[in-house]
Scaffold this active site. Structure first.
Site, PDB file in Angstrom:
ATOM      1  N   LYS A 133      -1.967  -5.098   8.095  1.00  6.71           N
ATOM      2  CA  LYS A 133      -3.316  -4.612   8.377  1.00  6.71           C
ATOM      3  C   LYS A 133      -4.243  -5.778   8.746  1.00  6.71           C
ATOM      4  CE  LYS A 133      -3.185  -0.812   4.972  1.00  6.71           C
ATOM      5  NZ  LYS A 133      -2.856   0.426   5.645  1.00  6.71           N
ATOM      6  N   GLU A 217     -12.617  -4.886   2.614  1.00  3.24           N
ATOM      7  CA  GLU A 217     -13.466  -4.130   3.545  1.00  3.24           C
ATOM      8  C   GLU A 217     -14.691  -3.634   2.819  1.00  3.24           C
ATOM      9  OE1 GLU A 217     -11.245  -0.907   5.275  1.00  3.24           O
ATOM     10  OE2 GLU A 217     -10.088  -2.259   6.565  1.00  3.24           O
ATOM     11  N   HIS A 252      -6.303   8.975  -1.618  1.00  4.03           N
ATOM     12  CA  HIS A 252      -6.253   8.365  -0.290  1.00  4.03           C
ATOM     13  C   HIS A 252      -5.071   8.876   0.538  1.00  4.03           C
ATOM     14  CE1 HIS A 252      -9.454   5.769  -1.551  1.00  4.03           C
ATOM     15  NE2 HIS A 252      -8.721   5.232  -2.507  1.00  4.03           N
ATOM     16  N   ARG A 308       4.405   5.273  14.720  1.00  2.91           N
ATOM     17  CA  ARG A 308       5.454   6.298  14.582  1.00  2.91           C
ATOM     18  C   ARG A 308       4.819   7.653  14.830  1.00  2.91           C
ATOM     19  NH1 ARG A 308       3.298   8.322   9.817  1.00  2.91           N
ATOM     20  NH2 ARG A 308       2.440   6.721   8.472  1.00  2.91           N
TER      21      ARG A 308
HETATM   22  P1  ADP Z   1      -2.764   3.651   4.293  1.00  4.77           P
HETATM   23  O1  ADP Z   1      -1.958   2.619   4.998  1.00  4.77           O
HETATM   24  O2  ADP Z   1      -2.417   3.785   2.873  1.00  4.77           O
HETATM   25  O3  ADP Z   1      -2.796   4.927   5.067  1.00  4.77           O
HETATM   26  P2  ADP Z   1      -5.513   3.226   5.239  1.00  4.77           P
HETATM   27  O4  ADP Z   1      -6.101   1.884   5.520  1.00  4.77           O
HETATM   28  O5  ADP Z   1      -5.141   4.052   6.405  1.00  4.77           O
HETATM   29  O6  ADP Z   1      -4.253   3.016   4.282  1.00  4.77           O
HETATM   30  O7  ADP Z   1      -6.526   4.026   4.314  1.00  4.77           O
HETATM   31  C1  ADP Z   1      -6.173   5.233   3.705  1.00  4.77           C
HETATM   32  C2  ADP Z   1      -7.411   5.998   3.295  1.00  4.77           C
HETATM   33  O8  ADP Z   1      -8.242   5.233   2.420  1.00  4.77           O
HETATM   34  C3  ADP Z   1      -8.324   6.376   4.438  1.00  4.77           C
HETATM   35  O9  ADP Z   1      -7.908   7.557   5.074  1.00  4.77           O
HETATM   36  C4  ADP Z   1      -9.662   6.513   3.749  1.00  4.77           C
HETATM   37  O10 ADP Z   1      -9.763   7.767   3.089  1.00  4.77           O
HETATM   38  C5  ADP Z   1      -9.617   5.450   2.689  1.00  4.77           C
HETATM   39  N1  ADP Z   1     -10.257   4.199   3.177  1.00  4.77           N
HETATM   40  C6  ADP Z   1      -9.657   3.214   3.856  1.00  4.77           C
HETATM   41  N2  ADP Z   1     -10.528   2.233   4.172  1.00  4.77           N
HETATM   42  C7  ADP Z   1     -11.725   2.598   3.674  1.00  4.77           C
HETATM   43  C8  ADP Z   1     -13.044   1.996   3.651  1.00  4.77           C
HETATM   44  N3  ADP Z   1     -13.286   0.818   4.187  1.00  4.77           N
HETATM   45  N4  ADP Z   1     -14.024   2.689   3.037  1.00  4.77           N
HETATM   46  C9  ADP Z   1     -13.786   3.886   2.461  1.00  4.77           C
HETATM   47  N5  ADP Z   1     -12.592   4.493   2.445  1.00  4.77           N
HETATM   48  C10 ADP Z   1     -11.558   3.856   3.038  1.00  4.77           C
HETATM   49  P1  ADP Z   2       0.608   9.794   7.221  1.00  3.89           P
HETATM   50  O1  ADP Z   2      -0.624   9.029   7.593  1.00  3.89           O
HETATM   51  O2  ADP Z   2       1.371  10.334   8.378  1.00  3.89           O
HETATM   52  O3  ADP Z   2       0.434  10.762   6.128  1.00  3.89           O
HETATM   53  P2  ADP Z   2       1.393   7.703   5.413  1.00  3.89           P
HETATM   54  O4  ADP Z   2       1.167   6.345   5.975  1.00  3.89           O
HETATM   55  O5  ADP Z   2       0.488   8.233   4.373  1.00  3.89           O
HETATM   56  O6  ADP Z   2       1.581   8.724   6.633  1.00  3.89           O
HETATM   57  O7  ADP Z   2       2.854   7.772   4.788  1.00  3.89           O
HETATM   58  C1  ADP Z   2       3.991   7.757   5.567  1.00  3.89           C
HETATM   59  C2  ADP Z   2       4.728   9.057   5.519  1.00  3.89           C
HETATM   60  O8  ADP Z   2       6.058   8.837   5.131  1.00  3.89           O
HETATM   61  C3  ADP Z   2       4.133  10.040   4.527  1.00  3.89           C
HETATM   62  O9  ADP Z   2       3.905  11.237   5.144  1.00  3.89           O
HETATM   63  C4  ADP Z   2       5.156  10.196   3.451  1.00  3.89           C
HETATM   64  O10 ADP Z   2       5.251  11.538   3.031  1.00  3.89           O
HETATM   65  C5  ADP Z   2       6.417   9.758   4.138  1.00  3.89           C
HETATM   66  N1  ADP Z   2       7.244   9.129   3.165  1.00  3.89           N
HETATM   67  C6  ADP Z   2       6.976   8.054   2.443  1.00  3.89           C
HETATM   68  N2  ADP Z   2       7.969   7.782   1.616  1.00  3.89           N
HETATM   69  C7  ADP Z   2       8.900   8.734   1.824  1.00  3.89           C
HETATM   70  C8  ADP Z   2      10.173   9.013   1.278  1.00  3.89           C
HETATM   71  N3  ADP Z   2      10.697   8.279   0.309  1.00  3.89           N
HETATM   72  N4  ADP Z   2      10.845  10.081   1.745  1.00  3.89           N
HETATM   73  C9  ADP Z   2      10.352  10.851   2.722  1.00  3.89           C
HETATM   74  N5  ADP Z   2       9.152  10.630   3.266  1.00  3.89           N
HETATM   75  C10 ADP Z   2       8.441   9.591   2.831  1.00  3.89           C
HETATM   76 MG    MG Z   3      -3.483   5.211   6.925  1.00  4.98          MG
END
Ligand code: ADP
Ligand code: ADP
Ligand code: MG
Length: 712
Positions: A133, A217, A252, A308
C-alpha cells in the site's frame, strides 16, 4: 448454477484463439463462477481441491479435478508449484486464480509464465507495484491520483512515526502496508495512544502478512467506500466499468455492495474513472482490477488497488450487461477489450449481499457446521432488462448437505438483485432474503434483511460507520414467537413431517402422535408442548377434537429485557392442517391461512413463515420420561389416570427413549418411555384401564450387551 448475462455472442470474436482448457486455482463460489463462464464458452476446466473439499461443489462442476493436498490452505490452495504441476499434467494452457489465495501473489504469476502457462490476471510487475500500500501510494502520487493525507514512506522509527501522526492530526489510521481483508488496521484517537497502537498494529502485521511495515492516514470519520472497476488489454487499451459503493461494512469488510453509487454525478464518475484508469496505466495493468477510493464530502482519495477480480464484480456485470470472467479469458488470450469506453453504459441498479455463516449477534463470529437445509430464492434470468420486477442471481459454492469448515472463508453465497431503480432492487432484495432458508450454521440472513430495510440504507444515507451507528435498530431485542410460529412447530411435531437433510431422531422411533389408526381419534386429551426461544419460554396446550386441533397458549415468560413481549396468555385458536409436504405446511389457524416451513435439527425447530424465522428449542417429554421415570428402575404411573395407548408387546425389544405406553391424567397425556435398551417382559394393563398412582405399568428386561439398561 449462476445466471450470467447472455449477450456473449454479440461480441466480435477477433484476434488470438481462446484457450481450450484452463485450471481454476481456487475453491468455493468463485471457482464455480469461473467454471460457468468457461463452460458457456466451450473451454474445459480443471479443478484443484484439498482433502477437505473432496465432495465440494467446485469439484463437481469442473470437467476434471485433482487433489493437491491437505485441508489447510498452506497445504493445498497456496501450493503454487503443485498447482502449476497439475496444470501441466492435465494440459491446461492457463490458470485462473479467482480471488484470495494466490490471486495477488507475484511469485505465482511469474512462476506460471516460467512454466509456459498463462496467468489470467495482471503481469507480476503490476501485482508487485500495487502489493505494498505504501509503494502504491508513492507511485500514485507521481501519477497525480489524489491520496488521503498521510505518511507512506520507508522510515519506521516509532518516534518519527508519532511525529508524522501529530502533523497529520488525530484521529489517524495505522495500516499494515502489506495488509488486506480489513486486517492490520488501528484507529488512533490521540498522540498519547499512538505508541501502543503502533506496537499492536505491527504485531498483527508481522503475524498475518509477514511484514510489519505500516503507513499512516488521516482517519476520515464519515467516509464512503467507492471503487472503480477497470479493465485493460494487452494492446494498451483501458476502460472503466463505473463504480461500486461498498460503504456498508463490518470490521472494515464489505457486507453490501451496489452499483451505481447513490448520488453519484456524471462529473464525479468521470473524474474517478479517469483517476482509476491513470492508476492502472501507471503500473502497466492488464486484465480486471479495482481501484478503491475513500470519499468524503466533495473529495475522493486513492486507498489501494486490488489486482484481481473482486468478490462484488457481479453488480458491475449486471448493470453493464457484461461477463467479466469472459473478458478476463479473452484479454489473457491476447484479444482486445470487447467494448470501448463509449460503448459502456449503466442499466438500472444492482445490489449484492454477502451471505455468511456467521453470528451477527455475537460480533459476526464465523460459524461452522453442515448445511442441513439450504433453500435459495429462485434465480430470475436477466434476459429482459426492460421488465418491471427485480432479477435475482445467486453465486454459491455450496449445496444443501455441504459443510462450512473452519479451513476457509465462511461465505455461503452471494445474492445479487437487479431492478430498474434502486427502490425496486431494494424490494427485490428484501423479498429474496425472505425466501432464503439456512439451517445448520449461524447465518446473517435476518441481519441482512433488517439492514436492507433499515432507514439509513434504504434512504441511501451511506458511510462506513452505518452498522455501528445504527446498532440499536439493526439488533432489536428478540420477540416471543407468535401463535402462527407455535402452530407450525406444533403441526410439524404432530405430523412428524420435517424438512431437511435432518440428523434428527424424528421418525426413528414410534411417534403415537403421527399415528392415525384411531386411538386418539375420539379422545379429547390435551398434550402440552413447551418451547424455548431466544426471547423466552412458550407453552401451548394442544387438544384434538374431531379433525381439528385447538391450541391454547399458556402463561409465557419472556427473558429479562424482553419482558414487554410476554403476556400472550390464554390465547386460543383452532388449527387445521390443510396440507403438508417435506416440512412445508399450510394451516388454517383461527380462520386464517398460515404457510411456512419447519426444519428440525435435533431438538431445535427452525420455523420459516412470512417475516418470521425463529428457532424453537423443543422440551421433549420423551427425553424427560427417559431420564426421570426410569430412574427408580420401575415403570410406574406418575399419577392416577387412564391408559390410552400401549405401544409395545410382550417379547418386543426396545431402545432407550422409545415410547412404551401413554396414559392420560388430568386431561394431559403422559408418555412412558424406556429408560434403557431392553426386552418387554410384561405389559400389566390394556387400553382403557384405570391405574392408580405408583402402579407398575410394564416390566422390562435389560437387553443382553446393552450397557445402559437398568435392572428392572
Ligand atoms: P484492505 O486491504 O483491508 O481492503 P483498505 O485500505 O482497502 O484495506 O481499507 C479497508 C476499509 O477500511 C475501507 O473500505 C474503509 O472502510 C476503511 N478505511 C481505510 N482507510 C481509511 C481512512 N483513511 N479513513 C477511514 N476509513 C478508512
Ligand atoms: P474484497 O475487497 O473483494 O472483499 P478483500 O481484499 O477484502 O477483497 O479480501 C480478499 C478476498 O479473498 C475476500 O473476499 C475473502 O473472502 C477472500 N479470501 C480471503 N481469504 C480466503 C480464504 N482463505 N479462502 C477463500 N477466500 C478467501
Ligand atoms: Mg480494500
Amino acid at each position: 448454477m449462476p445466471v450470467l448475462p447472455h449477450d456473449a455472442e454479440s461480441h466480435v470474436l477477433k484476434g488470438a484463439p481462446l484457450f481450450t482448457k484452463i485450471l481454476i486455482a481456487n475453491r468455493g463460489e468463485i471457482a464455480c463462477r469461473v467454471a460457468a463462464t468457461a463452460r458457456r464458452m466451450g473451454i474445459k476446466t480443471v479443478a484443484v481441491y484439498s482433502e477437505a473439499d473432496t465432495d465440494a461443489r467446485h469439484v463437481a462442476v469442473c470437467d476434471e479435478a485433482l487433489l493437491i493436498g491437505g485441508a489447510a490452505a498452506a497445504d493445498s490452495y497456496l501450493r503454487g508449484e503443485r498447482i502449476i504441476a497439475a496444470a501441466l499434467e492435465t494440459g491446461a494452457q492457463a490458470v485462473h486464480p479467482g480471488y484470495g489465495f494466490l490471486s495477488e501473489n507475484e511469485g505465482f504469476a511469474a512462476a506460471c509464465a516460467q512454466a509456459g502457462l498463462i496467468f489470467i490476471g495482471p503481469p507480476a510487475s503490476a501485482i508487485r507495484a500495487m502489493g505494498s500500500k505504501s509503494a502504491a501510494k508513492a507511485l500514485m502520487e507521481t501519477a497525480a491520483v489524489p491520496l488521503v493525507p498521510g505518511y507512506h514512506g520507508d522510515l519506521q522509527d516509532a518516534d518519527f512515526l508519532q511525529k508524522q501522526a501529530d502533523l497529520i492530526g488525530y484521529p489517524v489510521l495505522l495500516k499494515a502496508s502489506a495488509g488486506g481483508g480489513g486486517k492490520g488496521m488501528r484507529v488512533v484517537e490521540k498522540s498519547a495512544e499512538f505508541k501502543d497502537a503502533l506496537a499492536s498494529c505491527k504485531r498483527e502485521a508481522i503475524n498475518s502478512f509477514g511484514d510489519d511495515k505500516v503507513l499512516i492516514e488521516k482517519y476520515l470519520t464519515r467516509p464512503r467506500h467507492i471503487e472503480i472497476q477497470v479493465f485493460a488489454d494487452q494492446h494498451g487499451d483501458c476502460v472503466y466499468l463505473f463504480e461500486r459503493d461498498c460503504s456498508v461494512q463490518r470490521r472494515h469488510q464489505k457486507v453490501l455492495e451496489e452499483a451505481p453509487a447513490p448520488g453519484m454525478t456524471q462529473e464525479r464518475r468521470a473524474a474517478m474513472g479517469d483517476a482509476a484508469v491513470a492508476a492502472a496505466r501507471a503500473v502497466g495493468y492488464v486484465g480486471a482490477g479495482t481501484v478503491e477510493f475513500i470519499v468524503e464530502g466533495g473529495a475522493f482519495y486513492f486507498m489501494e488497488m486490488n489486482t484481481r477480480l473482486q468478490v462484488e464484480h457481479p453488480v458491475t456485470e449486471i448493470i453493464t450487461g457484461t461477463d467479466l470472467v469472459e473478458w478476463q479469458l479473452r484479454v489473457a488470450a491476447g484479444q482486445p477489450l470487447p467494448l470501448r469506453q463509449e460503448q459502456l453504459a449503466i442499466h438500472g441498479h444492482a445490489i449484492e449481499a454477502r451471505v455468511y455463516a456467521e453470528n451477527p449477534e455475537k460480533g459476526f463470529l464465523p460459524s461452522i457446521g453442515t448445511l442441513l437445509h439450504l433453500e435459495t430464492p429462485a434465480a430470475v434470468q436477466f434476459t429482459t432488462p426492460a421488465l418491471q420486477g427485480a432479477c435475482v442471481r445467486i453465486d454459491s459454492g455450496v449445496r444443501g448437505g455441504d459443510a462450512i469448515t473452519p479451513w476457509y472463508d465462511p461465505m455461503i453465497a452471494k445474492l445479487i438483485v437487479w431492478g430498474p431503480t434502486r427502490e425496486q432492487a431494494l424490494v427485490g432484495m428484501s423479498q429474496a432474503l425472505g425466501e432464503f432458508q439456512i439451517v445448520g450454521v449461524a447465518n446473517n440472513i435476518s441481519f441482512l434483511k433488517r439492514l436492507i430495510e433499515s432507514e439509513p440504507f434504504s434512504g441511501a444515507d451511506l458511510d462506513t460507520g452505518l452498522i455501528e451507528r445504527h446498532h440499536e435498530t439493526l439488533f432489536p431485542a428478540s420477540t416471543m414467537p407468535g401463535m402462527e410460529v407455535l402452530a407450525l412447530a406444533a403441526a410439524a411435531l404432530l405430523q412428524g413431517d420435517l424438512a431437511g437433510h435432518s440428523r434428527s431422531t424424528a421418525g426413528t422411533h414410534y411417534d403415537p402422535w403421527a399415528d392415525s389408526t384411531g386411538w386418539r381419534m375420539n379422545a379429547t386429551v390435551t398434550r402440552r408442548l413447551e418451547f424455548d426461544s431466544e426471547a423466552g419460554h412458550s407453552a401451548i396446550d394442544v387438544e384434538y377434537l374431531e379433525d381439528c386441533w385447538t391450541l391454547r397458549r399458556i402463561g409465557n415468560t419472556g427473558n429479562a429485557g424482553n419482558a414487554g413481549n410476554a403476556g400472550h396468555s390464554d390465547e386460543r385458536a383452532a388449527m387445521q392442517i390443510v396440507s403438508h409436504h417435506a416440512g412445508e405446511f399450510t394451516l388454517r389457524l383461527a380462520g386464517r391461512r398460515v404457510h411456512g416451513t419447519v426444519v428440525r435439527d435435533g431438538e431445535a425447530f427452525h420455523v420459516f413463515s412470512g417475516e418470521d424465522r425463529i428457532v424453537l428449542q423443543y422440551a421433549d417429554p420423551l427425553a424427560h420420561a427417559g431420564e426421570h421415570e426410569g430412574e427408580g428402575g420401575r415403570l410406574t404411573a406418575p399419577m392416577p389416570g387412564k391408559i390410552v395407548a400401549v405401544l409395545v408387546r410382550k417379547g418386543q425389544s426396545v431402545k432407550k427413549g422409545d415410547a412404551l405406553l401413554i396414559m392420560e391424567a388430568m386431561k394431559m397425556e403422559h408418555t412412558i418411555a424406556a429408560p434403557g435398551d431392553g426386552l418387554v417382559d410384561e405389559v400389566m394393563f390394556v387400553v382403557g384401564d384405570q391405574v392408580a398412582e405408583g402402579a407398575q405399568l410394564l416390566a422390562l428386561l435389560p437387553q443382553q450387551g446393552a450397557s445402559s439398561a437398568t435392572d428392572l
